[in-house]
Scaffold this active site. Structure first.
Site, PDB file in Angstrom:
ATOM      1  N   ASP A 154     -51.648 -51.210  14.830  1.00 27.32           N
ATOM      2  CA  ASP A 154     -51.194 -49.820  15.016  1.00 27.32           C
ATOM      3  C   ASP A 154     -51.315 -49.374  16.463  1.00 27.32           C
ATOM      4  OD1 ASP A 154     -53.965 -48.909  15.380  1.00 27.32           O
ATOM      5  OD2 ASP A 154     -54.164 -49.209  13.234  1.00 27.32           O
ATOM      6  N   GLU A 196     -52.074 -60.005  16.507  1.00 25.46           N
ATOM      7  CA  GLU A 196     -51.801 -59.390  15.190  1.00 25.46           C
ATOM      8  C   GLU A 196     -50.975 -60.389  14.378  1.00 25.46           C
ATOM      9  OE1 GLU A 196     -52.298 -56.274  13.343  1.00 25.46           O
ATOM     10  OE2 GLU A 196     -51.183 -57.564  11.957  1.00 25.46           O
ATOM     11  N   GLY A 221     -55.210 -64.451  13.890  1.00 23.62           N
ATOM     12  CA  GLY A 221     -56.393 -64.273  14.736  1.00 23.62           C
ATOM     13  C   GLY A 221     -57.447 -65.346  14.511  1.00 23.62           C
ATOM     14  N   ASP A 236     -60.347 -55.606  14.744  1.00 26.30           N
ATOM     15  CA  ASP A 236     -59.832 -54.390  14.109  1.00 26.30           C
ATOM     16  C   ASP A 236     -58.940 -54.783  12.932  1.00 26.30           C
ATOM     17  OD1 ASP A 236     -58.979 -51.884  13.497  1.00 26.30           O
ATOM     18  OD2 ASP A 236     -57.679 -51.653  15.239  1.00 26.30           O
ATOM     19  N   PRO A 269     -54.984 -60.576   3.963  1.00 27.67           N
ATOM     20  CA  PRO A 269     -54.841 -61.293   5.237  1.00 27.67           C
ATOM     21  C   PRO A 269     -56.074 -61.203   6.135  1.00 27.67           C
ATOM     22  CG  PRO A 269     -53.215 -59.489   5.046  1.00 27.67           C
ATOM     23  CD  PRO A 269     -53.944 -59.560   3.741  1.00 27.67           C
TER      24      PRO A 269
END
Ligand code: SPD
Length: 281
Positions: free
Chosen positions: A85, A105, A138, A156, A163
């Site tokens: 985000d 991401e 990641g 984060d 996931p």
């Protein structure tokens, strides 16, 4: 169109906002929805779990980022795992000293939808040349990264299922420790001590075994299950996250809504008694 209730259901409790869904799509990883809410503005849900909202994001992103950004020796290279985000990147980029951010991401759709429907969460970060976005897993990224690569690592992710499940285990944390510079700081969201008690305690215990120094910090994200949230910080050479560097504080303090050195001091002390008793000695 009348507003309706949009709820996250968690273990017999529902956490809801009045609003309407403005987009809902499926990516290969998850269901992604953006809502327009009466109280918190536009909000993001992944697999029907609250992630962030325009008038809530500071409660989360400042707390994850600022103790690390204000405490690390250097801010040359930052790694964000998740954070699609853009809120964590925006928080980091408040600091002029930041050289470069790798934002890793897994789900490009999260980034696309956030950029289109909730662009204020990432704000100027999306156009900042210091932000490098990689659409990658990641977990694999930290496996393959070189030792001592990053001054700061911020995890984060969403909750410890789907996931993001692999962002909470020993292998992942060990790789983060390996690729963190000795004078750097690691931080992850570490769930709620009320709504996710078991995983919260497991995260703190694991990080404590892997890093020389670690401490959870407690705060509030009212839209999340129970509203009571935590972030866990860790370091190798000393607990740098406890001592914000004054020149950095002076640069950003007026631009923060929740975080301040005073707030941080209290939040690191605010471990509830039942968690203290539940942790490995
Ligand atoms: N239960 C919600 C946990 C979500 C943590 N990550 C939120 C992403 C905000 N950038």
């Amino acid at each position: 169109m009348d507003n309706d209730w949009i709820d996250e259901y968690h273990e017999g409790v529902r956490y809801g906002l009045k609003g309407k869904v403005i987009i809902k799509e499926f990516s290969p990883y998850q269901e992604i929805a953006v809502i327009e809410s009466e109280r918190y503005g536009r909000g993001l849900l992944l697999d029907s779990c609250w992630m962030t909202a325009e008038k809530q994001e500071k409660h989360y992103h400042e707390c994850l980022a600022q103790p690390a950004l204000c405490g690390a020796k250097n801010l040359d290279k930052i790694l964000i795992i998740g954070g699609g985000d853009g809120g964590t990147a925006k928080e980091c980029l408040k600091h002029k000293e930041v050289g470069y951010i790798d934002l890793v991401e897994i789900d490009s759709k999260v980034i696309e939808i956030c950029q289109e429907y909730i662009p204020t969460i990432g704000g100027n970060a999306w156009n900042d040349p210091r932000l490098n976005i990689a659409i990658e897993d990641g977990i694999k990224f930290v496996e393959q990264a070189q030792q001592d690569s990053y001054d700061i690592i911020l995890v984060d992710g969403s909750d410890a299922k789907g996931p993001a499940e692999g962002l909470f285990n020993r292998d992942f944390f060990e790789n983060c420790q390996r690729i963190l510079k000795p004078n750097g700081i690691f931080a992850t969201q570490s769930e709620s001590p009320e709504a996710f008690l078991k995983v919260h305690i497991e995260i703190i215990n694991l990080i404590n075994e892997i890093f020389n120094y670690s401490d959870p910090l407690y705060g509030w994200v009212p839209m999340y299950p129970s509203g009571w949230w935590s972030w866990t910080f860790a370091a190798i050479d000393k607990p740098r996250y406890l001592n914000p560097i004054k020149r950095r504080v002076d640069c950003i303090e007026q631009n923060c809504q929740i975080w301040s050195p005073r707030w941080q001091k209290g939040a690191f002390q605010a471990m509830p008694a039942f968690i203290e008793r539940g942790l490995k000695k």
